[in-house]
Write a protein that holds these residues in place. Sequence first.
Motif, short mmCIF file in Angstrom:
data_model
loop_
_atom_site.label_atom_id
_atom_site.label_comp_id
_atom_site.label_asym_id
_atom_site.label_seq_id
_atom_site.Cartn_x
_atom_site.Cartn_y
_atom_site.Cartn_z
N TRP A 247 4.76 19.86 23.86
CA TRP A 247 4.95 19.12 22.62
C TRP A 247 4.82 20.04 21.41
O TRP A 247 5.55 19.97 20.45
CB TRP A 247 3.96 17.97 22.52
N GLU A 248 3.85 21.02 21.50
CA GLU A 248 3.65 21.82 20.28
C GLU A 248 4.89 22.64 19.97
O GLU A 248 5.62 23.00 20.85
CB GLU A 248 2.46 22.78 20.50
N ARG B 283 6.19 -10.02 18.65
CA ARG B 283 7.62 -10.32 18.75
C ARG B 283 7.98 -10.89 20.12
O ARG B 283 8.96 -11.59 20.26
CB ARG B 283 8.44 -9.05 18.55
N VAL C 95 3.07 11.33 8.75
CA VAL C 95 3.30 9.88 8.72
C VAL C 95 1.94 9.18 8.75
O VAL C 95 1.04 9.60 9.48
CB VAL C 95 4.12 9.49 9.98
N LEU C 96 1.80 8.12 7.94
CA LEU C 96 0.55 7.33 8.01
C LEU C 96 0.83 6.08 8.83
O LEU C 96 1.73 5.31 8.50
CB LEU C 96 0.12 6.93 6.59
N ASN D 50 -0.75 2.72 11.21
CA ASN D 50 -1.93 1.89 11.52
C ASN D 50 -2.02 1.70 13.01
O ASN D 50 -1.13 1.11 13.62
CB ASN D 50 -1.73 0.49 10.90
N ARG E 190 11.07 7.44 7.49
CA ARG E 190 10.27 8.64 7.22
C ARG E 190 10.86 9.81 7.97
O ARG E 190 11.64 9.62 8.91
CB ARG E 190 8.83 8.41 7.71
N ARG E 191 10.49 11.02 7.57
CA ARG E 191 11.12 12.20 8.19
C ARG E 191 10.57 12.34 9.61
O ARG E 191 9.35 12.44 9.80
CB ARG E 191 10.78 13.45 7.37
N ILE F 186 0.87 -1.19 0.00
CA ILE F 186 0.00 0.00 0.00
C ILE F 186 0.90 1.22 0.00
O ILE F 186 1.77 1.34 0.86
CB ILE F 186 -0.88 0.04 1.28
N THR F 187 0.71 2.06 -0.97
CA THR F 187 1.47 3.34 -0.93
C THR F 187 0.49 4.45 -0.57
O THR F 187 -0.72 4.23 -0.54
CB THR F 187 2.03 3.64 -2.33
N VAL F 188 1.04 5.61 -0.33
CA VAL F 188 0.18 6.72 0.11
C VAL F 188 -0.77 7.08 -1.02
O VAL F 188 -1.87 7.57 -0.80
CB VAL F 188 1.07 7.92 0.49
N GLN G 81 4.63 -13.43 12.34
CA GLN G 81 5.61 -12.52 12.96
C GLN G 81 5.99 -12.96 14.37
O GLN G 81 6.70 -12.24 15.05
CB GLN G 81 5.03 -11.10 12.99
N PRO H 40 9.94 14.41 13.01
CA PRO H 40 9.90 15.83 13.41
C PRO H 40 11.00 16.13 14.43
O PRO H 40 11.44 15.24 15.17
CB PRO H 40 8.51 15.99 14.02
N PRO I 193 2.49 -2.02 6.52
CA PRO I 193 2.93 -0.63 6.73
C PRO I 193 2.72 0.18 5.45
O PRO I 193 2.77 -0.34 4.35
CB PRO I 193 4.41 -0.77 7.07
N ILE I 194 2.44 1.45 5.63
CA ILE I 194 2.12 2.31 4.47
C ILE I 194 3.31 3.21 4.22
O ILE I 194 3.85 3.80 5.16
CB ILE I 194 0.86 3.15 4.77
N GLY I 195 3.74 3.25 3.00
CA GLY I 195 4.81 4.20 2.65
C GLY I 195 6.16 3.66 3.06
O GLY I 195 6.29 2.58 3.63
N GLY J 99 4.32 13.95 13.84
CA GLY J 99 5.01 13.74 15.11
C GLY J 99 4.06 13.03 16.05
O GLY J 99 3.61 11.93 15.76
N PRO K 55 7.97 -5.22 8.98
CA PRO K 55 7.79 -4.46 10.23
C PRO K 55 6.40 -4.73 10.80
O PRO K 55 5.42 -4.84 10.04
CB PRO K 55 7.93 -3.01 9.78
N TYR K 56 6.32 -4.86 12.11
CA TYR K 56 5.03 -5.17 12.76
C TYR K 56 4.23 -3.89 12.85
O TYR K 56 4.69 -2.90 13.40
CB TYR K 56 5.30 -5.73 14.17
N GLU K 57 3.05 -3.85 12.23
CA GLU K 57 2.21 -2.65 12.38
C GLU K 57 0.82 -3.12 12.75
O GLU K 57 -0.11 -3.07 11.95
CB GLU K 57 2.20 -1.85 11.06
N ARG L 86 11.03 17.64 17.13
CA ARG L 86 10.73 17.65 18.58
C ARG L 86 11.27 16.39 19.25
O ARG L 86 11.70 16.42 20.39
CB ARG L 86 9.21 17.70 18.78
N PHE L 87 11.24 15.27 18.50
CA PHE L 87 11.78 14.04 19.12
C PHE L 87 13.25 14.25 19.48
O PHE L 87 13.72 13.88 20.55
CB PHE L 87 11.65 12.86 18.15
#
Lengths: 409, 161, 118, 169
Positions: C117-118, B66, A26-27, A29, C54-55, A7-9, B91, C57, C48-50, A49, C41-43, C59-60
């Motif tokens: 956080w903001e 995991r 970020v997307l 789940n 990923r970039r 699945i892509t964005v 997994q 932010p 997982p999407i994308g 974030g 990756p476990y989601e 703040r982390f």
Amino acid sequence: MPDIQEITVQDLKHLVSERAIQGETVLLNMGPQHPSTHGVLRLLLELDGETVVNCIPDIGFLHTGIEKNMEAKTYAKAEVMSDRLDYMNTVGNNLAYALAVEKLVDLDVPARAQSIRVILAELQRFASHLVWLGTSALDLAAMSMFLYCFREREYILDVMEMCSGQRMMTTYIRPGGLWRDVPVEFEAAVRDILKKFPKRIDEYEALLTRNPLMLDRTYGIGKLTGEECLNFGVTGPMLRASGIAWDLRKDRPYCGYEQYDFKVPTRAEGDVYARYLVRLEEMRQALKIVQQALDKLPLGPVRSQNRKYVPPPRSEIGVSMEALIHHFKLWTEGFAASKGAIYSAVESPRGELGVYLESDGGPKPYRIHWRTPSFDNLQSLPAMSKGVLVADLVAIIGSVDIVLGDVDR
Amino acid sequence: MGIEQKLGNLGVATTTLEQAVAWSRTNAMWPMLFGLACCAIEMMSAQAAHYDMSRFGMELMRPSPRQSDLMIVAGRVTRKMAPVLRRLYDQMPEPKWVISMGDCASCGGVFNNYAIVQGVDEVVPVDVYVAGCPPRPEALIHGVLRLYEKVQAMKFAEVKS
Amino acid sequence: MLLEYAAIAAFVLVTTLIGFIAIGLGTIFGPKRASEKKGMPYESGMDPIGPGTRRMPVRFYLIAVLFILFDIETVFFLPWALVFRQLGLFGLVEMFLFIAILLVGYFYAWKKGALEWE
Amino acid sequence: MEMKIQPILEKLEKEFGAAVSEYRGDTSLVLTGEKIVAACQRLQNLGFELLSALTAVDYWPEEKPRFHVIYQMTSISLNLVLTLRVPVPGINPSLPTISHIYRNANWRERELWDMFGIKFLGHPDLRRILMPADWEGHPLRKDYPLGYEEPQFTFNYEEINLRKPYAKE
């Protein structure tokens, strides 16, 4: 089974905002298997974030096709499925189904059965609020609440098991009354509960209500105004926490609720903390109702004498021929309801639990639709979770008190 | 384990090692937090203070696959949930077992229709089936003990590489 | 003087040894049945999407730096606690000065809103 | 039939040519598809704030109005309940959406599309909601099979065992 779909964005373009497509947000789940979604609810979160930009619920992971399955069963057999809908409020589902069938075929219910139905429904409401309190406090890291609440719940499950032999899926309330009368030790057990539980609720209040951690995590989060609630079709404690005192037990009474005096707790803020207070107060009111119903418990039969729709007790079968014929007809072919459609609603711990029942004159419900409260309450989640931290989203999901069997049917 | 293939059957050495491995597996088998429907509520009651599954080594319900050795499929598995269930099973790290809790997971139960997978053994290989709708917490704990018997009876020689 | 350091060295040696043994046995003798699906990756059960990287932010990063800052501050307490008797009043005052300086930094970060956080 | 609902029914009958019927104390109006949006708008102004339920019934062998879409309205201020029934033909059934008037109609219309195949024109995001995205057919239609599988008892254990797709490791 489809194995791994990439699945892509792009193919979620029409759902997510522009920033996601450029990759700024970020997307993620918050998927079907997640400790804080209270069941198999999948939330597609668009995160900047830690703040939630957009939350897209994806339900259906527990869709059991109960409505279609009920159309293939007679009225007596279909009731077994009603327990499995909202598995926190099994007695309430049976009550909704029984009231709907009784309204459809215009069946009378003896007074004793109505009072016992009220007692069991309010005990089940208490048990359902206990599980809500336990799990949503667990989400806010109050581990001990989970253990306390499930300790109390065991008492109520013992009462249910005493009446029907099953802890949760009792199917004890049947169209036309009850399956059988309550056992002798029922009253002592319920009196014991009525003596013990008010102190236990004070314990919870002492633990959580003035707790600064709880206040930081719940006060002013997930606000919903009264109009928004109604527009989203939200009913039940969430609606009452936003200031609208709409409770089916008070406004459209059924099962003799008008005889008992109890208060409908409402709050004005409409945030997670207000819902917590409303549900806690409802637990106290439930005990008050059980107290009054138990004091005025009338004697008499628990089943309607109308043999066309209600099977006769077993003792009568050996004696009278008609009883045997009725028994045989009702348990093999079932009774034929007259043609027509009705909608009858009951106040479940989550809101208005309605049954739309249509019959074409045959022994099976032609169409039965369950108007379940969690389905509409969940629709207000995206509106509440705009610009909220993920940790607060967990608190909001806890306060909506969804049960996925209720949502997906 | 890797050593199983190399050692094969060395008599007293492997049996003591097997007992040690079986002891370590059965006394700390962490189930995965994977409640689907009504059986999940009974599983929570089994985990809570009154029935306390932690007495049998199930101290924690690990949310992520995991860190869990056992998957308790508690509830009805729908067609939409089956690929997710299979993904979670894949997994999980290697010594893993599956308990199918309740009639809906074991054979489709009350719901024999288009939406429910008739028995979770079409999705994942199952070790112990627990009957009941929902099974009482004692029934689940009985199922766990039967699984422990199966784990303790496992010999190294039989483990495929 | 050397003896105390030997004790600390032994302590460090034994802990790293236990760590390596525990993980080492697993990796050497454990079966490797990696499969493409297990590596995903476990989601929470979904795909997982994308892209994975990923970039993040900024703040982390800010929170990580603040944590390291005050974590090292506590690391300095350990040797101070060991020689607390010998240093006497001087050690006490010195440490409070050290804490005061870091508290100033903490209040500065707090008032600048780095903790929000903001 | 509660008396307070009488004036509202007259207004609706005149304005939308709705046929009033009453059964076991529930009043219901039968409307045609085009007028449903205006009727809902009108009802919301009259005080029916809550769309309790939105469902459909499939009278399969009858082809002309094959579906009846049912709007169950509740008024909290007037404490009234009203049902609107809209007959919809069987060949590519479609209705204008009311998700801009009652926002909880959004998911309910998606559910009707998923379960009955009734399209809602103007719906912001008409996707399947309960069934998997690649599911064919609309399960709650009467001509859709229940999907009943022969349960495995002792007498037919072997035959079913052959064709039951057990999961390999």
